[in-house]
Design a protein around this motif. Structure first.
Motif, mmCIF file in Angstrom:
data_model
loop_
_atom_site.group_PDB
_atom_site.id
_atom_site.type_symbol
_atom_site.label_atom_id
_atom_site.label_comp_id
_atom_site.label_asym_id
_atom_site.label_seq_id
_atom_site.Cartn_x
_atom_site.Cartn_y
_atom_site.Cartn_z
ATOM 1 N N GLN A 15 -57.198 -26.415 22.492
ATOM 2 C CA GLN A 15 -56.711 -25.547 21.422
ATOM 3 C C GLN A 15 -55.191 -25.486 21.369
ATOM 4 O O GLN A 15 -54.624 -24.668 20.646
ATOM 5 C CB GLN A 15 -57.230 -24.118 21.649
ATOM 6 C CG GLN A 15 -58.724 -24.000 21.789
ATOM 7 C CD GLN A 15 -59.435 -24.111 20.460
ATOM 8 O OE1 GLN A 15 -58.935 -23.606 19.464
ATOM 9 N NE2 GLN A 15 -60.563 -24.782 20.428
ATOM 10 N N SER A 16 -54.524 -26.290 22.159
ATOM 11 C CA SER A 16 -53.081 -26.132 22.342
ATOM 12 C C SER A 16 -52.262 -26.607 21.150
ATOM 13 O O SER A 16 -51.093 -26.248 21.018
ATOM 14 C CB SER A 16 -52.628 -26.898 23.585
ATOM 15 O OG SER A 16 -52.732 -28.302 23.354
ATOM 16 N N GLY A 17 -52.868 -27.447 20.307
ATOM 17 C CA GLY A 17 -52.113 -27.970 19.178
ATOM 18 C C GLY A 17 -51.179 -29.105 19.547
ATOM 19 O O GLY A 17 -50.413 -29.579 18.714
ATOM 20 N N GLN A 18 -51.247 -29.548 20.808
ATOM 21 C CA GLN A 18 -50.412 -30.677 21.234
ATOM 22 C C GLN A 18 -51.036 -31.997 20.831
ATOM 23 O O GLN A 18 -50.347 -32.965 20.533
ATOM 24 C CB GLN A 18 -50.267 -30.695 22.761
ATOM 25 C CG GLN A 18 -49.454 -29.584 23.338
ATOM 26 C CD GLN A 18 -49.391 -29.678 24.852
ATOM 27 O OE1 GLN A 18 -49.308 -30.753 25.421
ATOM 28 N NE2 GLN A 18 -49.439 -28.531 25.512
ATOM 29 N N PHE A 20 -54.655 -33.979 19.010
ATOM 30 C CA PHE A 20 -55.747 -33.811 18.053
ATOM 31 C C PHE A 20 -56.907 -34.722 18.405
ATOM 32 O O PHE A 20 -57.732 -35.054 17.570
ATOM 33 C CB PHE A 20 -55.216 -34.073 16.641
ATOM 34 C CG PHE A 20 -53.984 -33.270 16.359
ATOM 35 C CD1 PHE A 20 -54.074 -31.909 16.092
ATOM 36 C CD2 PHE A 20 -52.727 -33.848 16.434
ATOM 37 C CE1 PHE A 20 -52.937 -31.141 15.881
ATOM 38 C CE2 PHE A 20 -51.586 -33.092 16.215
ATOM 39 C CZ PHE A 20 -51.685 -31.735 15.940
ATOM 40 N N SER A 111 -48.814 -33.570 10.791
ATOM 41 C CA SER A 111 -48.898 -32.141 11.120
ATOM 42 C C SER A 111 -48.008 -31.252 10.252
ATOM 43 O O SER A 111 -48.227 -30.041 10.177
ATOM 44 C CB SER A 111 -48.535 -31.919 12.586
ATOM 45 O OG SER A 111 -47.126 -31.928 12.776
ATOM 46 N N ASN A 115 -52.502 -27.560 8.780
ATOM 47 C CA ASN A 115 -53.128 -26.782 9.846
ATOM 48 C C ASN A 115 -53.938 -27.667 10.786
ATOM 49 O O ASN A 115 -54.282 -28.791 10.455
ATOM 50 C CB ASN A 115 -53.990 -25.649 9.278
ATOM 51 C CG ASN A 115 -55.162 -26.170 8.483
ATOM 52 O OD1 ASN A 115 -56.020 -26.867 9.005
ATOM 53 N ND2 ASN A 115 -55.205 -25.820 7.207
ATOM 54 N N ILE A 116 -54.202 -27.137 11.968
ATOM 55 C CA ILE A 116 -54.716 -27.959 13.062
ATOM 56 C C ILE A 116 -56.065 -28.592 12.730
ATOM 57 O O ILE A 116 -56.319 -29.745 13.073
ATOM 58 C CB ILE A 116 -54.770 -27.138 14.365
ATOM 59 C CG1 ILE A 116 -53.327 -26.869 14.838
ATOM 60 C CG2 ILE A 116 -55.558 -27.853 15.450
ATOM 61 C CD1 ILE A 116 -53.205 -26.032 16.095
ATOM 62 N N THR A 120 -56.603 -32.591 12.647
ATOM 63 C CA THR A 120 -57.616 -33.191 13.512
ATOM 64 C C THR A 120 -58.551 -34.089 12.715
ATOM 65 O O THR A 120 -58.855 -35.220 13.122
ATOM 66 C CB THR A 120 -58.428 -32.086 14.214
ATOM 67 O OG1 THR A 120 -57.524 -31.229 14.919
ATOM 68 C CG2 THR A 120 -59.433 -32.680 15.184
ATOM 69 N N TYR A 266 -49.292 -20.918 22.279
ATOM 70 C CA TYR A 266 -50.729 -20.750 22.487
ATOM 71 C C TYR A 266 -51.126 -19.279 22.413
ATOM 72 O O TYR A 266 -52.058 -18.905 21.699
ATOM 73 C CB TYR A 266 -51.135 -21.347 23.831
ATOM 74 C CG TYR A 266 -52.589 -21.142 24.155
ATOM 75 C CD1 TYR A 266 -53.572 -21.903 23.507
ATOM 76 C CD2 TYR A 266 -52.990 -20.178 25.067
ATOM 77 C CE1 TYR A 266 -54.911 -21.702 23.784
ATOM 78 C CE2 TYR A 266 -54.331 -19.975 25.352
ATOM 79 C CZ TYR A 266 -55.285 -20.732 24.705
ATOM 80 O OH TYR A 266 -56.608 -20.529 24.966
ATOM 81 N N ARG A 269 -50.634 -17.746 18.854
ATOM 82 C CA ARG A 269 -51.592 -18.219 17.863
ATOM 83 C C ARG A 269 -52.983 -17.655 18.131
ATOM 84 O O ARG A 269 -53.746 -17.373 17.203
ATOM 85 C CB ARG A 269 -51.636 -19.740 17.868
ATOM 86 C CG ARG A 269 -52.104 -20.352 16.562
ATOM 87 C CD ARG A 269 -51.837 -21.832 16.533
ATOM 88 N NE ARG A 269 -52.663 -22.543 17.481
ATOM 89 C CZ ARG A 269 -53.899 -22.948 17.220
ATOM 90 N NH1 ARG A 269 -54.435 -22.721 16.049
ATOM 91 N NH2 ARG A 269 -54.601 -23.589 18.128
#
Length: 273
Positions: A15-18, A20, A111, A115-116, A120, A266, A269
């Motif tokens: 879930q870190s967004g680092q 995908f 990105s 949004n994530i 993804t 993290y 968010r």
DNA sequence: GTCCAGGCTCTTT
DNA sequence: AAAGAGCATGGA
């Protein structure tokens, strides 16, 4: 291989967004990186990493940043600010993943202002449509991130069809540059200032995305990306001036500020303050 | 319908 | 140098 480390948490990293390219499974996550596939399953402070495609363990060690002492980082970041303390406790298993610069640039161009979930999905479609098939797990196929050569003939319209929106032409331009011989390896030798300006020359890469690429792709752990979430956090929780947030960060976050940023991002968010 | 998402480019002051 | 418009797309 078995990893015992209290400072890694699969769910948090996914879930870190680092990255995908973490796919949830029944008991953990499939991770695709460095042309390899592994299944990661967490049992308390132990992670069972099963290599499904590729056999180079050291690549996973590097990807997961296992050689860095996050205990020390936690200690040194504690006590600076109550909000950071809460973020450290909440996201104890967050760390900086070391990713491939080329893939970093591609995915973080996508990105921007996105949004994530959508990022993804777009990255997954790119891999499915143009990347090499690597392996299957629980009935789902996993594909490598496509190389510049595999994307060389992909049109702007075809990129758009992957759901990348108006960033299609930025991806196209970057792929063409890569195929023309752009050497991201040589960027490793550049200092931060020169690396930043080199990255900013790419269309679709601005200040924030460049910082992400430097932090996740080139191990520049003092880079501090400021997106809409971080902006909110810095203003609301740290009472920074809306005007010059980068200036505030420069003066208030010293030690591994990019890693501190990951805990803040993290936490901020997840709790949606 | 409006706002927002790991913002950026291009144009106008 | 600084500020503003426009941008694909889907979910809230």
């Amino acid at each position: 291989m078995k990893i015992k480390n209290e400072f890694i948490n699969c769910e948090q990293l996914a879930q870190s967004g680092q990255t995908f390219r973490w796919y949830p499974t029944a008991s953990g996550y499939i991770v695709v990186a460095n042309h390899q596939v592994a299944h990661l399953r967490q049992e308390g402070e132990v992670i069972h990493l099963e290599m499904l495609y590729g056999e180079q363990e050291h690549l996973w060690r590097h990807y997961l940043d296992l050689d860095r002492d996050y205990g020390e980082i936690h200690q040194r970041l504690q006590g600076f600010h109550p909000y950071l303390d809460k973020a450290l406790a909440y996201g104890k298993g967050i760390r900086v993943l070391n990713q491939d610069p080329y893939e970093m640039i591609m995915t973080f161009i996508i990105s921007a202002n996105n949004n994530i979930v959508r990022i993804t999905n777009a990255v997954d479609k790119l891999a499915r449509d143009y990347g090499d098939y690597l392996c299957s797990y629980e009935g789902i196929d996993y594909y490598d991130f496509p190389s510049p050569a595999q994307l060389e003939d992909v049109t702007v319209e075809a990129f758009r069809a992957c759901g990348v929106g108006y960033r299609d032409r930025y991806l196209y331009d970057f792929v063409q540059a890569m195929c023309a011989g752009l050497d991201l390896e040589s960027y490793k030798q550049l200092d931060d200032v020169k690396l930043k300006s080199a990255l900013l020359r790419l269309k679709g890469v601005g200040e924030k995305v460049a910082n992400c690429i430097m932090l996740f792709g080139y191990q520049r752990t003092e880079r501090f990306p400021i997106d809409t979430w971080m902006k909110k956090i810095l203003i609301q929780e740290f009472h920074a001036e809306e005007k010059d947030l980068q200036d505030y960060v420069k003066h208030h976050f010293k030690f591994h500020s990019g890693i501190a940023q990951q805990y803040l991002f993290y936490y901020g968010r997840m709790v949606k303050s």
